[in-house]
Design a protein around this motif. Structure first.
Motif, PDB file in Angstrom:
ATOM      1  N   CYS A  28      41.890  42.915  48.165  1.00  0.00           N
ATOM      2  CA  CYS A  28      42.859  43.973  48.460  1.00  0.00           C
ATOM      3  C   CYS A  28      43.662  44.310  47.199  1.00  0.00           C
ATOM      4  O   CYS A  28      44.341  43.442  46.646  1.00  0.00           O
ATOM      5  CB  CYS A  28      43.781  43.499  49.576  1.00  0.00           C
ATOM      6  N   PRO A  29      43.616  45.562  46.727  1.00  0.00           N
ATOM      7  CA  PRO A  29      44.355  45.910  45.509  1.00  0.00           C
ATOM      8  C   PRO A  29      45.875  45.779  45.665  1.00  0.00           C
ATOM      9  O   PRO A  29      46.566  45.425  44.700  1.00  0.00           O
ATOM     10  CB  PRO A  29      43.950  47.358  45.227  1.00  0.00           C
ATOM     11  N   TYR A  30      46.397  46.027  46.852  1.00  0.00           N
ATOM     12  CA  TYR A  30      47.837  45.876  47.074  1.00  0.00           C
ATOM     13  C   TYR A  30      48.238  44.402  47.045  1.00  0.00           C
ATOM     14  O   TYR A  30      49.309  44.055  46.558  1.00  0.00           O
ATOM     15  CB  TYR A  30      48.256  46.525  48.393  1.00  0.00           C
ATOM     16  N   CYS A  31      47.372  43.552  47.560  1.00  0.00           N
ATOM     17  CA  CYS A  31      47.628  42.113  47.517  1.00  0.00           C
ATOM     18  C   CYS A  31      47.638  41.619  46.079  1.00  0.00           C
ATOM     19  O   CYS A  31      48.512  40.842  45.679  1.00  0.00           O
ATOM     20  CB  CYS A  31      46.562  41.357  48.317  1.00  0.00           C
ATOM     21  N   ILE A  32      46.669  42.076  45.308  1.00  0.00           N
ATOM     22  CA  ILE A  32      46.573  41.690  43.901  1.00  0.00           C
ATOM     23  C   ILE A  32      47.816  42.154  43.149  1.00  0.00           C
ATOM     24  O   ILE A  32      48.389  41.413  42.344  1.00  0.00           O
ATOM     25  CB  ILE A  32      45.276  42.257  43.282  1.00  0.00           C
ATOM     26  N   ARG A  33      48.268  43.370  43.438  1.00  0.00           N
ATOM     27  CA  ARG A  33      49.459  43.920  42.773  1.00  0.00           C
ATOM     28  C   ARG A  33      50.710  43.136  43.140  1.00  0.00           C
ATOM     29  O   ARG A  33      51.543  42.837  42.288  1.00  0.00           O
ATOM     30  CB  ARG A  33      49.600  45.392  43.157  1.00  0.00           C
ATOM     31  N   ALA A  34      50.863  42.780  44.414  1.00  0.00           N
ATOM     32  CA  ALA A  34      52.033  42.007  44.850  1.00  0.00           C
ATOM     33  C   ALA A  34      52.033  40.619  44.201  1.00  0.00           C
ATOM     34  O   ALA A  34      53.065  40.154  43.711  1.00  0.00           O
ATOM     35  CB  ALA A  34      52.054  41.885  46.373  1.00  0.00           C
ATOM     36  N   LYS A  35      50.873  39.969  44.186  1.00  0.00           N
ATOM     37  CA  LYS A  35      50.785  38.643  43.565  1.00  0.00           C
ATOM     38  C   LYS A  35      51.055  38.720  42.064  1.00  0.00           C
ATOM     39  O   LYS A  35      51.674  37.817  41.497  1.00  0.00           O
ATOM     40  CB  LYS A  35      49.413  38.012  43.835  1.00  0.00           C
ATOM     41  N   ALA A  36      50.618  39.804  41.420  1.00  0.00           N
ATOM     42  CA  ALA A  36      50.859  39.965  39.981  1.00  0.00           C
ATOM     43  C   ALA A  36      52.359  40.037  39.692  1.00  0.00           C
ATOM     44  O   ALA A  36      52.834  39.453  38.714  1.00  0.00           O
ATOM     45  CB  ALA A  36      50.150  41.214  39.456  1.00  0.00           C
TER      46      ALA A  36
END
Length: 87
Positions: A12-20
């Protein structure tokens, strides 16, 4: 440091962005990867007041919301103070 939990899907790109964002802040978090796990998704949805999208983020048990909500808190300078509170 506060206890941070995040429900994600692995691609999930939004998940990756939040974790970043959390990673940039040096935050340790508990990640629940719920790909294909309907039971875990139902638990997340119950905790997140019915929201079923990922990510869903919790800080010290408080439901922050998703990726955009997390970034909004950071933009307004509220995220750091939430993260500093004792767990």
């Amino acid at each position: 440091m506060s206890k941070v939990e995040i429900y994600t899907w692995s691609r999930c790109p939004y998940c990756i962005r939040a974790k970043a964002l959390l990673d940039r802040k040096g935050v340790d978090y508990q990640e629940y990867v719920i790909d294909g796990d309907s039971e875990a998704r139902a638990k997340m949805s119950e905790r997140a007041n019915g929201r079923t999208s990922v990510p869903q983020i919790f800080i010290d048990g408080y439901h922050v919301g998703g990726c955009d909500d997390l970034h909004e808190l950071d933009y307004h300078g509220e995220l750091d103070s939430m993260l500093r509170k004792a767990a």
